[in-house]
Design a protein around this motif. Structure first.
Motif, short mmCIF file in Angstrom:
data_model
loop_
_atom_site.label_atom_id
_atom_site.label_comp_id
_atom_site.label_asym_id
_atom_site.label_seq_id
_atom_site.Cartn_x
_atom_site.Cartn_y
_atom_site.Cartn_z
N LYS A 126 -55.41 -5.65 -18.37
CA LYS A 126 -56.00 -5.23 -17.09
C LYS A 126 -57.52 -5.24 -17.26
O LYS A 126 -58.12 -4.27 -17.68
CB LYS A 126 -55.50 -3.85 -16.68
CG LYS A 126 -56.01 -3.41 -15.32
CD LYS A 126 -55.48 -2.03 -14.94
CE LYS A 126 -56.02 -1.59 -13.59
NZ LYS A 126 -55.52 -0.23 -13.21
N LYS A 127 -58.13 -6.35 -16.90
CA LYS A 127 -59.57 -6.50 -17.05
C LYS A 127 -60.29 -5.74 -15.93
O LYS A 127 -59.73 -5.47 -14.87
CB LYS A 127 -59.95 -7.98 -16.99
CG LYS A 127 -59.20 -8.87 -17.96
CD LYS A 127 -59.59 -8.59 -19.40
CE LYS A 127 -58.90 -9.56 -20.36
NZ LYS A 127 -59.25 -9.33 -21.77
N GLY A 128 -61.53 -5.39 -16.19
CA GLY A 128 -62.30 -4.69 -15.18
C GLY A 128 -63.62 -4.19 -15.72
O GLY A 128 -63.95 -4.39 -16.90
N PRO A 129 -64.39 -3.50 -14.89
CA PRO A 129 -65.71 -3.01 -15.33
C PRO A 129 -65.64 -1.94 -16.40
O PRO A 129 -66.64 -1.64 -17.04
CB PRO A 129 -66.32 -2.45 -14.03
CG PRO A 129 -65.15 -2.15 -13.14
CD PRO A 129 -64.12 -3.18 -13.48
N LEU A 130 -64.46 -1.35 -16.62
CA LEU A 130 -64.34 -0.32 -17.64
C LEU A 130 -64.22 -0.90 -19.05
O LEU A 130 -64.32 -0.16 -20.03
CB LEU A 130 -63.10 0.55 -17.37
CG LEU A 130 -63.15 1.49 -16.16
CD1 LEU A 130 -61.84 2.24 -16.03
CD2 LEU A 130 -64.31 2.46 -16.28
N CYS A 131 -63.98 -2.19 -19.18
CA CYS A 131 -63.72 -2.81 -20.48
C CYS A 131 -65.03 -3.18 -21.17
O CYS A 131 -65.89 -3.84 -20.59
CB CYS A 131 -62.86 -4.06 -20.31
SG CYS A 131 -61.27 -3.75 -19.50
N SER A 132 -65.17 -2.75 -22.41
CA SER A 132 -66.35 -3.06 -23.20
C SER A 132 -66.23 -4.43 -23.86
O SER A 132 -65.12 -4.94 -24.07
CB SER A 132 -66.54 -1.98 -24.28
OG SER A 132 -67.56 -2.33 -25.19
N ASP A 133 -67.38 -5.02 -24.16
CA ASP A 133 -67.37 -6.30 -24.88
C ASP A 133 -66.96 -6.12 -26.34
O ASP A 133 -66.46 -7.05 -26.97
CB ASP A 133 -68.76 -6.94 -24.83
CG ASP A 133 -69.17 -7.34 -23.41
OD1 ASP A 133 -68.27 -7.60 -22.59
OD2 ASP A 133 -70.38 -7.36 -23.12
N VAL A 134 -67.16 -4.91 -26.86
CA VAL A 134 -66.75 -4.59 -28.23
C VAL A 134 -65.29 -4.15 -28.20
O VAL A 134 -64.91 -3.29 -27.40
CB VAL A 134 -67.62 -3.47 -28.83
CG1 VAL A 134 -67.17 -3.14 -30.24
CG2 VAL A 134 -69.09 -3.89 -28.81
N THR A 135 -64.46 -4.74 -29.05
CA THR A 135 -63.03 -4.45 -29.05
C THR A 135 -62.63 -3.75 -30.34
O THR A 135 -62.96 -4.20 -31.44
CB THR A 135 -62.21 -5.74 -28.90
OG1 THR A 135 -62.54 -6.37 -27.66
CG2 THR A 135 -60.72 -5.45 -28.92
N ILE A 136 -61.91 -2.64 -30.19
CA ILE A 136 -61.34 -1.91 -31.32
C ILE A 136 -59.85 -1.73 -31.04
O ILE A 136 -59.49 -1.17 -30.01
CB ILE A 136 -62.02 -0.54 -31.54
CG1 ILE A 136 -63.49 -0.73 -31.90
CG2 ILE A 136 -61.31 0.24 -32.64
CD1 ILE A 136 -64.24 0.58 -32.09
N GLY A 137 -59.00 -2.19 -31.94
CA GLY A 137 -57.56 -2.07 -31.72
C GLY A 137 -57.12 -2.91 -30.54
O GLY A 137 -57.47 -4.09 -30.41
N GLN A 138 -56.35 -2.29 -29.63
CA GLN A 138 -55.90 -2.96 -28.41
C GLN A 138 -56.97 -2.77 -27.35
O GLN A 138 -57.02 -1.77 -26.65
CB GLN A 138 -54.57 -2.36 -27.95
CG GLN A 138 -53.43 -2.50 -28.94
CD GLN A 138 -52.90 -3.94 -29.01
OE1 GLN A 138 -53.00 -4.70 -28.06
NE2 GLN A 138 -52.36 -4.30 -30.15
N GLY A 139 -57.89 -3.74 -27.24
CA GLY A 139 -59.02 -3.63 -26.33
C GLY A 139 -59.00 -4.68 -25.25
O GLY A 139 -58.03 -5.42 -25.07
#
Length: 537
Positions: free
Chosen positions: A432-445
């Protein structure tokens, strides 16, 4: 210390920071990341259960909570996340300072909804009973068969009466037992070295003997192409099949195929689990189903063997895994990664009971168990108390039950200037992509929603956040407008079969500049260690 314990006992959330660094630079300077450990369905005796639908913001879809600004005269509430003005529906017409709904009480920052409207759109039929599919390894000695037979018979007695039960045994071949006709036992046998597709499985198990196969569309459950009669052949209510399944268990024998002295038994674990997943995916997709696999040794046959049949080839060790010198490892991981995606899509759980003195291949299997929220029990023998007590505990009811739940979906919403890096825990991304998602991913990001096929009262998720605000806020800003909010929403089906929505809304304060040095935080040594490990993984 007391403050942190009080907050955790009220909402099931533990955060290392009592306030949040107000700028991106302050957050980067912090050794401990901006994070939270949340237990989605932790038991709270005083938590209210509301028998009506949640009231949502029309813009960001957050749920009405104690931090909303309410205009009682105009019957309007303002969302603290997006500041959208929302009108109360007609059944809130009596709302006032002296007559508040439970979700606006300051002490009820965590509430739970029990209503049909609280169910997410991915749920198809909340009335479907829980399903338990036993997958039993027969490539073990006679003594172990006896222990396993006794444990399974006891488990069948403890199953909820409305639950559905299925049985698959495997060794050199995979045997799918038809339990719907106790007077005439019938078994479908599949070669362990072959990997069957779902269509081949449906065809060979005579699912379309009486009802023709649909010309188009996906065959999944009684609603989408299968007759209820064909499904009831393999998945039978526990109250009706106790005699039949006990009869099958009493006749359960060691795998009859001879094993040469210089070889291992032909154990087709991967084929059996693939057939089990395909059977549940065809019969009860989207339901609360668990595959309970009882394994007594390493897989040597099928699409994902852990080791070859030849005893001259030793089973891989930890050093071999570190050196990446395991011939079958990557093939197995790829297979079980695909199996985990299938189970997550179906909403089903894989539990693993590995009882053997030898290794059984947990390193290869762990992906499917972790992503579906399954349980792993390791013991030396099926007669060991660790195995027997653990199996009994799964079906135990009362104050000490595990509170096993299923079909969970976890979502998060938060104020601007903060983004979600990801989650570490028993879940899988719903993309579920959106403005809440950071470019940095940790785990299930890369998402703000996750699937949790299986969860219980102690299941916890570790969430990581990224501060994106670069400017220091003006010192003239009032403290009331310097609050930060986030909301956790957990849809799940409890062990009673009811669909629930739990909503936890929290508030923290931004702190930037010189004051950030005085930020108060509390971490136990073990929490600090876990967070550092997560950072470097």
């Amino acid at each position: 210390m007391a403050e942190f314990l009080d907050l955790e006992s009220q909402d099931g959330v533990r955060m290392p920071w009592n306030v949040i660094p107000g700028t991106k630079q302050d957050a980067q300077n912090a050794v401990v990341p901006i994070s939270a450990v949340y237990t989605p369905i932790k038991h709270f005796p005083s938590m209210p259960v509301l028998n009506y639908s949640p009231l949502r913001c029309r813009t960001c879809r957050s749920v009405l909570n104690p931090f909303c600004i309410v205009d009682f005269a105009a019957k309007i509430w303002i969302c603290p996340f997006c500041f959208q003005r929302n009108h109360f529906p007609p059944h809130y017409s009596s709302i006032s300072d002296d007559s508040l709904p439970a979700e606006l009480f300051p002490q009820y920052t965590t509430v739970e909804y029990n209503s049909d409207a609280a169910v997410g759109p991915t749920y198809n039929n909340p009335s479907v009973p829980p399903v338990f599919l036993f997958v039993v390894d027969t490539c073990v000695i006679e003594e172990e068969i006896g222990f396993l037979r006794s444990a399974l018979a006891q488990a069948v007695e403890l199953l909820p009466e409305n639950s559905l039960v299925g049985l698959i045994t495997f060794g050199t071949f995979v045997h799918v037992h038809e339990l719907g006709f106790g007077a005439v036992p019938k078994t479908y046998v599949f070669k362990g070295s072959k990997d069957l597709t779902k269509d081949q499985l449906l065809e060979q198990m005579s699912f379309f003997a009486k009802k023709p196969r649909p010309a188009v569309g996906v065959v999944a459950g009684a609603r989408d192409g299968l007759s209820p009669e064909s499904i009831s052949r393999f998945l039978v209510p526990a109250s009706e099949c106790e005699f039949t399944i006990n009869s099958v268990l009493e006749e359960l024998q060691k795998d009859p195929w001879a094993v040469p002295a210089d070889q291992r038994a032909a154990r087709c674990t991967s084929t059996a689990l693939s057939i089990a997943a395909g059977l549940l995916g065809a019969c009860v997709p989207g339901s609360a189903a668990r595959i309970m696999a009882f394994i007594g040794g390493p897989a040597t046959e099928g699409p994902a063997p852990i080791v070859s049949k030849q005893l001259s080839e030793p089973i891989r060790s930890h050093k071999d895994l570190d050196k990446d010198s395991v011939p079958h490892y990557h093939k197995c991981v790829k297979f079980y990664d695909g199996l985990s995606k299938q189970l997550v899509h179906q909403g089903h759980v894989l539990d693993l009971f590995a009882c053997a003195l030898d290794q059984v291949g947990i390193a290869e299997l762990k992906t499917a168990v972790e992503r579906t929220g399954g349980l792993v029990v390791l013991a030396e023998s099926f007669g060991h108390s660790v195995f027997k007590d653990s199996l009994k505990r799964i079906f135990q009811s009362g104050d000490y039950d595990l509170g096993l739940s299923s079909n969970g979906i976890f979502e998060i919403n938060c104020s601007k200037d903060l983004k979600v890096q990801g989650i570490i825990g028993p879940c899988a991304s719903l993309e579920k992509k959106g403005p809440l998602c950071s470019d940095v991913t940790i785990g299930q990001g890369g998402t703000s929603a996750w699937k949790m096929c299986g969860l219980d009262k102690s299941t916890s998720l570790c969430l990581f956040f990224d501060v994106v605000r670069k400017e220091t806020p003006d010192a003239t800003i009032q403290s009331t407008s310097n609050q930060f909010y986030f909301q956790f929403l957990t849809y799940y089906q409890n062990n009673g079969g009811q669909m629930r929505l739990r909503v936890t809304t929290l508030s923290r304060r931004w702190v930037a500049g010189p004051e950030s040095i005085q930020v108060r935080f509390h971490l136990q040594p073990c929490d600090f260690l876990i967070l550092l490990i997560c950072i470097h993984c």
